[in-house]
Design a protein around this motif. Structure first.
Motif, mmCIF file in Angstrom:
data_model
loop_
_atom_site.group_PDB
_atom_site.id
_atom_site.type_symbol
_atom_site.label_atom_id
_atom_site.label_comp_id
_atom_site.label_asym_id
_atom_site.label_seq_id
_atom_site.Cartn_x
_atom_site.Cartn_y
_atom_site.Cartn_z
ATOM 1 N N HIS A 271 0.686 -1.482 -0.040
ATOM 2 C CA HIS A 271 -0.113 0.082 0.035
ATOM 3 C C HIS A 271 0.777 1.336 -0.031
ATOM 4 N N ASP B 132 2.584 1.668 -3.310
ATOM 5 C CA ASP B 132 1.764 2.250 -4.432
ATOM 6 C C ASP B 132 1.389 3.695 -4.257
ATOM 7 N N ARG B 133 1.170 3.938 -2.806
ATOM 8 C CA ARG B 133 0.353 5.067 -2.550
ATOM 9 C C ARG B 133 1.494 6.313 -3.052
ATOM 10 N N GLU C 158 4.187 6.122 -5.006
ATOM 11 C CA GLU C 158 4.196 6.427 -6.359
ATOM 12 C C GLU C 158 3.030 7.148 -7.014
ATOM 13 N N HIS C 159 1.805 7.047 -6.552
ATOM 14 C CA HIS C 159 0.693 7.621 -7.041
ATOM 15 C C HIS C 159 0.670 9.001 -6.763
ATOM 16 N N LEU C 160 1.062 9.544 -5.535
ATOM 17 C CA LEU C 160 1.001 10.583 -5.102
ATOM 18 C C LEU C 160 2.061 11.658 -6.107
ATOM 19 N N ALA D 78 3.517 10.882 -8.753
ATOM 20 C CA ALA D 78 3.096 10.874 -10.184
ATOM 21 C C ALA D 78 2.035 12.182 -10.572
ATOM 22 N N LYS D 79 1.372 12.496 -9.507
ATOM 23 C CA LYS D 79 0.311 13.777 -9.800
ATOM 24 C C LYS D 79 1.044 14.995 -10.246
#
Length: 365
Positions: free
Chosen positions: A285, A288-289, A291-293, A295-296
């Motif tokens: 989690h 992934d979290r 990386e997601h943040l 990438a914004k």
């Protein structure tokens, strides 16, 4: 804001140890008590703990006379037994191997550990190479910042009081280091190898990325670990190590590299992460979290990065960790340190405790 003590070490390795021991006397006593308790809770009998501490004292003595001299100085300066200082300096191997050996603790206790990130010039809006992490660990552990010179290189980094070397830090050659705990079924405290904290001490005294990576990978470790290394001149690499071998992953392009507490490709090294079967999936989690943040936004601003480090999505499994009051007190964890290292600007910014609770303090070389 709670700032860590910054100790400027001078003189011979032994004298540097004495300085740490004298100035962190109470903190070292606390850490000895904390880690003895955690190791006994993990299932290690008292006599085995003494035996294993003696084993590692011998390894430190054999592997590096300067590091051992610092340990002797810490013991004399703090009034602690040298075996307890060996316990602190080998706490990575002693704890991680005990968790594998005795199958404790489980998902109900240790919920998460560390999330690292970084990228070369162009990834972050501030320019230059950046690395950093949320270092999640036991509550009650005492820390400090140490600064010293290795030849012409100045090093500043975070240590747990009583540990001779630093494990999260930066040097004047533009080398930086963050770390992630890893686990594999082949981990074995009895493998005769360079201990984790001796590796981090050597990495932070390196002058090039290649030298730093070399200290991370050789020889094979007793317990798996990840070394997240940055260089102002050469970019960022994360180094997964295990008794079966090592793997270096380089950051490329404009996306930040992220690492948590699992091997990104366990099959590549043939490792079996048995501890993941307990349901301890916060590592996935958090990876992934983050990386997601990140990438914004491209390039990533400092404000956006620090906001990501303060993210609570997932609650107890989130990036910014807080103690779970229903957990046994001796097994509660939180984000003990948040670190952001700007390698070109030679800045070490940190919060002591969860980053959502304070602003970042900065130490510059």
């Amino acid at each position: 804001m709670t700032e860590l003590p910054l100790i400027h070490l001078q003189g011979s390795p032994y004298r540097q140890g004495v300085q740490q021991g004298e100035q962190l006397r109470e903190q070292i006593a606390t850490n000895v008590a904390v880690y003895r308790s955690r190791m006994l809770t993990s299932g290690l009998p008292e006599d085995s703990l003494a035996e294993r501490s003696q084993h590692y004292l011998g390894i430190f003595t054999k592997e590096d006379s300067q590091y051992r001299a610092i340990m002797d100085g810490i013991a004399d300066g703090s009034g602690q037994n040298i075996l307890d200082i060996a316990l602190l300096n080998a706490r990575y191997e002693l704890l991680y191997s005990a968790w594998s050996e005795f199958g404790r603790p489980t998902i109900e206790s240790i919920r998460s550990e560390c999330t690292s990130f970084g990228g070369a010039d162009g990834v972050f809006a501030a320019g230059g190479t950046h690395i950093g992490q949320n270092w999640d660990w036991f509550t009650g552990v005492e820390g400090a910042l140490l600064q010293w010179k290795h030849g012409e290189t100045t090093v500043v980094g975070f240590t747990e009081a009583g540990v001779a070397g630093t494990k999260i830090g930066i040097n004047s050659a533009g080398i930086g280091l963050c770390v992630n705990g890893l686990g594999a079924s082949v981990d074995d405290w009895n493998i005769d190898s360079v201990p984790f904290h001796l590796r981090t001490w050597r990495i932070l005294q390196s002058s090039t990325l290649a030298e730093a990576v070399g200290h991370a990978v050789a020889p094979r470790p007793a317990c798996s670990a990840n070394f997240f290394i940055g260089s102002a001149a050469s970019g960022v690499a994360t180094v997964e190590t295990s008794p079966l071998g090592s793997r270096v992953i380089y950051q490329d392009g404009t996306a930040p590299l992220v690492h948590a507490n699992h091997f990104r490709d366990p099959e590549a090294l043939g490792v079996y992460q048995s501890w993941l079967e307990t349901g301890r999936v916060s590592t996935y989690h958090r990876c992934d979290r983050m990386e997601h943040l990140l990438a914004k936004e491209s390039p990533v601003t400092t404000e956006h990065l620090h906001a990501a480090m303060r993210d609570h999505d997932g609650g107890p499994l989130g990036l910014c960790r807080h103690p779970v009051e229903s957990d046994p007190e001796e097994l509660r964890t939180h984000t003990a340190l948040a670190a952001h290292l700007e390698l070109d600007a030679l800045k070490f910014s940190y919060t002591w405790g969860p980053p959502c609770e304070s602003e970042f303090a900065t130490v510059s070389l």
